[in-house]
Write a protein that holds these residues in place. Structure first.
Motif, mmCIF file in Angstrom:
data_model
loop_
_atom_site.group_PDB
_atom_site.id
_atom_site.type_symbol
_atom_site.label_atom_id
_atom_site.label_comp_id
_atom_site.label_asym_id
_atom_site.label_seq_id
_atom_site.Cartn_x
_atom_site.Cartn_y
_atom_site.Cartn_z
ATOM 1 N N LEU A 118 -11.906 2.442 20.623
ATOM 2 C CA LEU A 118 -12.884 2.397 19.526
ATOM 3 C C LEU A 118 -12.694 1.095 18.750
ATOM 4 C CD1 LEU A 118 -12.298 6.064 18.345
ATOM 5 C CD2 LEU A 118 -14.276 5.237 19.613
ATOM 6 N N SER A 119 -12.844 -0.017 19.421
ATOM 7 C CA SER A 119 -12.471 -1.321 18.855
ATOM 8 C C SER A 119 -13.246 -1.696 17.601
ATOM 9 C CB SER A 119 -12.622 -2.413 19.911
ATOM 10 O OG SER A 119 -13.967 -2.483 20.331
ATOM 11 N N GLY A 120 -14.454 -1.258 17.445
ATOM 12 C CA GLY A 120 -15.227 -1.611 16.263
ATOM 13 C C GLY A 120 -14.879 -0.783 15.051
ATOM 14 N N HIS A 121 -14.056 0.245 15.227
ATOM 15 C CA HIS A 121 -13.759 1.159 14.133
ATOM 16 C C HIS A 121 -12.336 1.064 13.600
ATOM 17 C CE1 HIS A 121 -17.554 3.300 14.514
ATOM 18 N NE2 HIS A 121 -17.399 3.235 15.811
ATOM 19 N N ILE A 122 -11.412 0.502 14.374
ATOM 20 C CA ILE A 122 -10.012 0.426 13.948
ATOM 21 C C ILE A 122 -9.546 -1.027 13.999
ATOM 22 C CG2 ILE A 122 -7.646 1.148 14.423
ATOM 23 C CD1 ILE A 122 -8.739 3.678 15.701
ATOM 24 N N GLU A 123 -9.014 -1.509 12.868
ATOM 25 C CA GLU A 123 -8.457 -2.860 12.805
ATOM 26 C C GLU A 123 -6.983 -2.748 12.461
ATOM 27 O OE1 GLU A 123 -10.270 -4.765 9.452
ATOM 28 O OE2 GLU A 123 -12.200 -4.916 10.454
ATOM 29 N N ILE A 124 -6.169 -3.568 13.098
ATOM 30 C CA ILE A 124 -4.756 -3.636 12.757
ATOM 31 C C ILE A 124 -4.437 -5.086 12.419
ATOM 32 C CG2 ILE A 124 -2.389 -3.257 13.516
ATOM 33 C CD1 ILE A 124 -3.409 -1.109 15.400
ATOM 34 N N ARG A 125 -3.947 -5.303 11.201
ATOM 35 C CA ARG A 125 -3.623 -6.652 10.729
ATOM 36 C C ARG A 125 -2.182 -6.682 10.254
ATOM 37 N NH1 ARG A 125 -8.683 -9.538 9.971
ATOM 38 N NH2 ARG A 125 -10.000 -8.346 11.374
ATOM 39 N N CYS A 126 -1.630 -7.875 10.236
ATOM 40 C CA CYS A 126 -0.260 -8.086 9.763
ATOM 41 C C CYS A 126 -0.323 -8.626 8.332
ATOM 42 C CB CYS A 126 0.458 -9.052 10.693
ATOM 43 S SG CYS A 126 2.220 -9.133 10.404
ATOM 44 N N VAL A 127 0.541 -8.124 7.477
ATOM 45 C CA VAL A 127 0.569 -8.534 6.075
ATOM 46 C C VAL A 127 1.072 -9.978 5.956
ATOM 47 C CG1 VAL A 127 2.911 -7.714 5.603
ATOM 48 C CG2 VAL A 127 1.235 -7.692 3.789
ATOM 49 N N ALA A 128 0.660 -10.649 4.910
ATOM 50 C CA ALA A 128 1.120 -12.015 4.650
ATOM 51 C C ALA A 128 2.632 -12.009 4.419
ATOM 52 C CB ALA A 128 0.402 -12.579 3.426
ATOM 53 N N PRO A 129 3.324 -13.057 4.841
ATOM 54 C CA PRO A 129 4.793 -13.085 4.758
ATOM 55 C C PRO A 129 5.358 -12.839 3.356
ATOM 56 C CG PRO A 129 4.005 -14.930 6.053
ATOM 57 C CD PRO A 129 2.795 -14.261 5.489
ATOM 58 N N GLN A 130 4.690 -13.281 2.309
ATOM 59 C CA GLN A 130 5.231 -13.093 0.964
ATOM 60 C C GLN A 130 5.219 -11.626 0.524
ATOM 61 O OE1 GLN A 130 2.442 -14.931 1.576
ATOM 62 N NE2 GLN A 130 0.953 -14.725 -0.068
ATOM 63 N N PHE A 131 4.468 -10.766 1.228
ATOM 64 C CA PHE A 131 4.425 -9.346 0.885
ATOM 65 C C PHE A 131 5.178 -8.480 1.888
ATOM 66 C CE2 PHE A 131 0.417 -11.177 -0.742
ATOM 67 C CZ PHE A 131 0.674 -11.028 -2.094
ATOM 68 N N ALA A 132 5.812 -9.082 2.859
ATOM 69 C CA ALA A 132 6.452 -8.341 3.951
ATOM 70 C C ALA A 132 7.702 -7.575 3.530
ATOM 71 C CB ALA A 132 6.790 -9.293 5.093
ATOM 72 N N THR A 133 8.219 -7.821 2.351
ATOM 73 C CA THR A 133 9.435 -7.136 1.925
ATOM 74 C C THR A 133 9.156 -5.852 1.145
ATOM 75 O OG1 THR A 133 9.520 -8.471 -0.081
ATOM 76 C CG2 THR A 133 10.751 -9.274 1.845
ATOM 77 N N ARG A 134 7.930 -5.503 0.954
ATOM 78 C CA ARG A 134 7.597 -4.288 0.195
ATOM 79 C C ARG A 134 8.048 -3.049 0.955
ATOM 80 N NH1 ARG A 134 2.674 -5.228 -3.700
ATOM 81 N NH2 ARG A 134 3.110 -7.392 -4.116
ATOM 82 N N THR A 135 8.509 -2.059 0.224
ATOM 83 C CA THR A 135 9.029 -0.841 0.860
ATOM 84 C C THR A 135 8.070 0.336 0.761
ATOM 85 O OG1 THR A 135 10.141 -0.207 -1.185
ATOM 86 C CG2 THR A 135 11.399 -1.527 0.401
ATOM 87 N N GLN A 136 6.966 0.173 0.081
ATOM 88 C CA GLN A 136 6.017 1.260 -0.087
ATOM 89 C C GLN A 136 5.170 1.452 1.176
ATOM 90 O OE1 GLN A 136 5.890 -1.541 -1.974
ATOM 91 N NE2 GLN A 136 6.235 -1.000 -4.095
ATOM 92 N N ALA A 137 4.529 2.609 1.245
ATOM 93 C CA ALA A 137 3.535 2.881 2.279
ATOM 94 C C ALA A 137 2.456 3.728 1.621
ATOM 95 C CB ALA A 137 4.158 3.614 3.454
ATOM 96 N N MET A 138 1.231 3.612 2.114
ATOM 97 C CA MET A 138 0.159 4.402 1.513
ATOM 98 C C MET A 138 -1.001 4.580 2.472
ATOM 99 S SD MET A 138 -1.222 1.646 -1.247
ATOM 100 C CE MET A 138 0.395 1.027 -1.617
ATOM 101 N N LEU A 139 -1.759 5.613 2.230
ATOM 102 C CA LEU A 139 -3.007 5.880 2.923
ATOM 103 C C LEU A 139 -4.054 6.098 1.832
ATOM 104 C CD1 LEU A 139 -3.675 8.069 5.969
ATOM 105 C CD2 LEU A 139 -5.016 8.453 3.930
ATOM 106 N N ILE A 140 -5.138 5.332 1.881
ATOM 107 C CA ILE A 140 -6.201 5.432 0.885
ATOM 108 C C ILE A 140 -7.486 5.794 1.609
ATOM 109 C CG2 ILE A 140 -7.490 4.228 -0.914
ATOM 110 C CD1 ILE A 140 -5.057 2.289 -1.077
ATOM 111 N N ALA A 141 -8.100 6.891 1.214
ATOM 112 C CA ALA A 141 -9.339 7.363 1.830
ATOM 113 C C ALA A 141 -10.485 7.148 0.853
ATOM 114 C CB ALA A 141 -9.219 8.838 2.197
ATOM 115 N N ASP A 142 -11.333 6.147 1.144
ATOM 116 C CA ASP A 142 -12.440 5.779 0.256
ATOM 117 C C ASP A 142 -11.924 5.707 -1.177
ATOM 118 O OD1 ASP A 142 -14.312 5.657 2.328
ATOM 119 O OD2 ASP A 142 -14.839 7.758 2.125
#
Length: 157
Positions: free
Chosen positions: A119-143
Motif C-alpha cells: 500500500l505504497s501510497g498510504h504508508i510513509e516511513i521517514r527518518c528523523v533529523a539527526p538533532q532529534f535522534a536522541t529523544r526517548t519518547q514515542a507516540m501515536l497521533i490519530a487525526d
C-alpha cells in the motif's frame, strides 16, 4: 509508581474547544460539548497495544507514529496490523506516517514495512533529523482525535 508512564487521551481532554461541534447555518452545534475524557495511565504492554488499536480505530484520515525503530513488540502485533489494514482500506485518502530514529530499509522484514510495499501510497516511513535522534519518547497521533504518548519508548513496564 515505578517504570514508564503511558497516556491515552482524546482531544476533548487535551485541547480547549476540540470536542465542540461546528456551528451550522441553522445555529446547531457549538454549544454541545461531550464529556471530556480523562487521561488514562497505561502500565503494561497489553494496555499500550489496546490503546494503539483504539486510537487507530478513531482515525479518519491521518495517523502519525513517532518510534525509535518500528518497535516490533507493538507494531508487528497482528491485531494492530489488522486495524491498520482496515483503516487504510476503509478510507480512500487515509495515510499513516512513521517517523523513526533509525533508517528503515525498503526490504526490511517488518510486517508494517511489508504492508508499506503493498500500500505504497498510504504508508510513509521517514527518518528523523539527526538533532532529534536522541529523544526517548514515542507516540501515536490519530487525526485530532486521540494520542498515545510514552515518555520512555524503550520499556513497556
Amino acid at each position: 509508581m515505578a517504570g514508564s508512564q503511558y497516556y491515552f487521551a482524546s482531544p476533548a481532554a487535551l485541547l480547549p474547544g476540540a470536542g465542540m461541534a461546528p456551528v451550522t447555518v441553522l445555529g446547531r452545534g457549538g454549544a454541545t460539548r461531550p464529556e471530556p475524557e480523562t487521561l488514562q495511565v497505561l502500565t503494561t504492554l497489553e494496555d499500550v497495544r489496546a490503546a494503539n488499536r483504539r486510537a487507530l480505530s478513531m482515525a479518519q484520515r491521518l495517523v502519525s507514529i513517532y518510534t525509535s525503530d518500528l518497535e516490533p513488540k507493538l507494531y508487528e502485533h497482528q491485531p494492530f496490523l489488522d486495524v491498520v489494514q482496515r483503516f487504510l482500506l476503509a478510507h480512500s485518502f487515509a495515510k499513516i506516517r512513521l517517523l523513526t530514529q533509525r533508517a528503515v530499509s525498503y526490504t526490511t522484514p517488518h510486517k508494517l514495512a511489508a504492508m508499506r510495499r503493498r500500500l505504497s501510497g498510504h504508508i510513509e516511513i521517514r527518518c528523523v533529523a539527526p538533532q532529534f535522534a536522541t529523544r526517548t519518547q514515542a507516540m501515536l497521533i490519530a487525526d485530532n482525535r486521540a494520542i498515545v504518548y510514552r515518555a520512555q519508548a524503550a520499556s513497556c513496564e
